[in-house]
Design a protein around this motif. Structure first.
Motif, PDB file in Angstrom:
ATOM      1  N   ARG A 234       8.214  -3.236  -3.990  1.00  0.00           N
ATOM      2  CA  ARG A 234       7.641  -4.166  -4.961  1.00  0.00           C
ATOM      3  C   ARG A 234       8.001  -5.597  -4.611  1.00  0.00           C
ATOM      4  NH1 ARG A 234       5.665  -3.106 -10.112  1.00  0.00           N
ATOM      5  NH2 ARG A 234       5.906  -4.804 -11.568  1.00  0.00           N
TER       6      ARG A 234
ATOM      7  N   ASP B 194      -3.158  -8.195  -9.039  1.00  0.00           N
ATOM      8  CA  ASP B 194      -2.121  -7.402  -8.374  1.00  0.00           C
ATOM      9  C   ASP B 194      -2.687  -6.885  -7.057  1.00  0.00           C
ATOM     10  OD1 ASP B 194      -0.644  -7.797 -10.622  1.00  0.00           O
ATOM     11  OD2 ASP B 194      -0.642  -5.714 -11.289  1.00  0.00           O
TER      12      ASP B 194
ATOM     13  N   VAL C 221      -1.911  -4.131  -3.585  1.00  0.00           N
ATOM     14  CA  VAL C 221      -1.094  -3.068  -2.982  1.00  0.00           C
ATOM     15  C   VAL C 221      -1.505  -2.902  -1.521  1.00  0.00           C
ATOM     16  CG1 VAL C 221      -0.406  -0.628  -3.120  1.00  0.00           C
ATOM     17  CG2 VAL C 221      -1.080  -1.832  -5.192  1.00  0.00           C
TER      18      VAL C 221
ATOM     19  N   ILE D 159      -1.291   4.984  -7.545  1.00  0.00           N
ATOM     20  CA  ILE D 159      -1.222   3.553  -7.855  1.00  0.00           C
ATOM     21  C   ILE D 159      -1.721   3.316  -9.285  1.00  0.00           C
ATOM     22  CG2 ILE D 159      -2.170   1.276  -7.256  1.00  0.00           C
ATOM     23  CD1 ILE D 159      -2.329   2.367  -4.296  1.00  0.00           C
TER      24      ILE D 159
ATOM     25  N   TYR E  33       3.750  -2.988  -3.610  1.00  0.00           N
ATOM     26  CA  TYR E  33       3.024  -3.549  -4.751  1.00  0.00           C
ATOM     27  C   TYR E  33       3.383  -5.028  -4.918  1.00  0.00           C
ATOM     28  CZ  TYR E  33       0.597  -3.168  -9.230  1.00  0.00           C
ATOM     29  OH  TYR E  33      -0.316  -3.282 -10.254  1.00  0.00           O
TER      30      TYR E  33
END
Ligand code: GLU
Length: 256
Positions: free
Chosen positions: A186, A226, A228, A241, A250
């Motif tokens: 993350r 966001d 990924v 996800i 992420y």
């Protein structure tokens, strides 16, 4: 959710440039299922040049611009034929959008592009976007589809951008060389230290690499999207996800 999925050449095609049937079949199945579940999807797909190389039996990625553009012209047909055939099996309709840098930089043209995208989503079609490689060159164009994915995600105010790649996330070092490199799960903030992990290398047929992915992360997260980075060979990760389970790296979008 509104999700932009970018898939790279190294996932779609073997190093020969020929279709990676197993990967593409899995991808089409998962995306069809997510659409059936009510998500709005946009696919940014590379692979035109790679597949053109395969179809024209060229010895490798062309170095000169006319051959590259010729390969893209052939490969883009092959790519859309494949998507059209496979998505039709699951009753989904694909739409091809080929864009150049001017189409997304000029405000008026970008407006038309966005209007078309929104109308396609209303019509439940699946937009499949690539750079128009037959007329734009890497030097003057958008250049890579990680960037294009972020531009699209920002334009449609997506909830999430997923970059499916041959690397399953951002590592603390080069996992091919450094056995101690570990995946970062993350990223809350794109600090200079994180950006420095970009390095240079991409795959033989594609244009991107970790550096372009981190620039895409910068653009997307600044726009509140966001992002990924996940393993393209395992598109079922999209389910994880969406359920908030760890998969790849992420990047948290800026809020407010
Ligand atoms: N537009 C290129 C293609 O379809 C790929 C660009 C990229 O690899 O990022 O071959």
């Amino acid at each position: 959710m509104r999700i932009v999925i970018k898939v790279g050449t190294s996932t779609l095609a073997h190093s020969t440039g020929r279709l990676n049937i197993r990967h593409v079949e899995k991808l089409v199945k998962v995306l069809s299922d997510l659409k059936n579940a009510g998500h709005e999807l946009i696919l940014v797909s590379s692979g035109a040049i790679g597949m053109g190389v395969g179809k024209l039996l060229l010895p490798g990625r062309p170095a000169d611009i006319p051959t590259k553009q010729a390969a893209a012209a052939v490969g883009q047909c092959e790519l859309m034929y494949t998507y059209d055939k496979m998505f039709t099996e699951y009753n989904h309709t694909v739409a091809q959008l080929l864009v150049t840098a001017a189409d997304v930089q000029d405000e008026g043209r970008r407006g038309h592009f966005e209007d078309t995208l929104f109308r396609l989503l209303e019509l439940s079609a699946l937009p499949v976007i690539n750079e128009n490689d037959t007329v734009s060159t890497e030097e003057l164009g958008i250049g890579d589809n990680d960037t294009l994915g972020a531009i699209v995600a920002e334009a449609v105010r997506a909830d999430l951008l997923v970059l499916l790649s041959d690397i399953d996330g951002l590592y603390t070092g080069d996992p091919h060389k450094d056995a101690g490199a570990r995946r970062i799960d993350r990223v809350e903030e794109l600090t200079p230290d994180i950006l420095a992990l970009g390095g240079e290398r991409g795959s033989e047929m594609g244009t991107g690499g970790m550096a372009t992915k981190l620039l895409a992360a910068q653009r997307a997260t600044r726009a509140g999207v966001d992002m990924v980075i996940a393993d393209g060979g395992n598109p079922e990760l999209l389910y994880d996800i969406l359920e908030g389970k760890p998969a790849g790296t992420y990047f948290v979008g800026k809020r407010g």
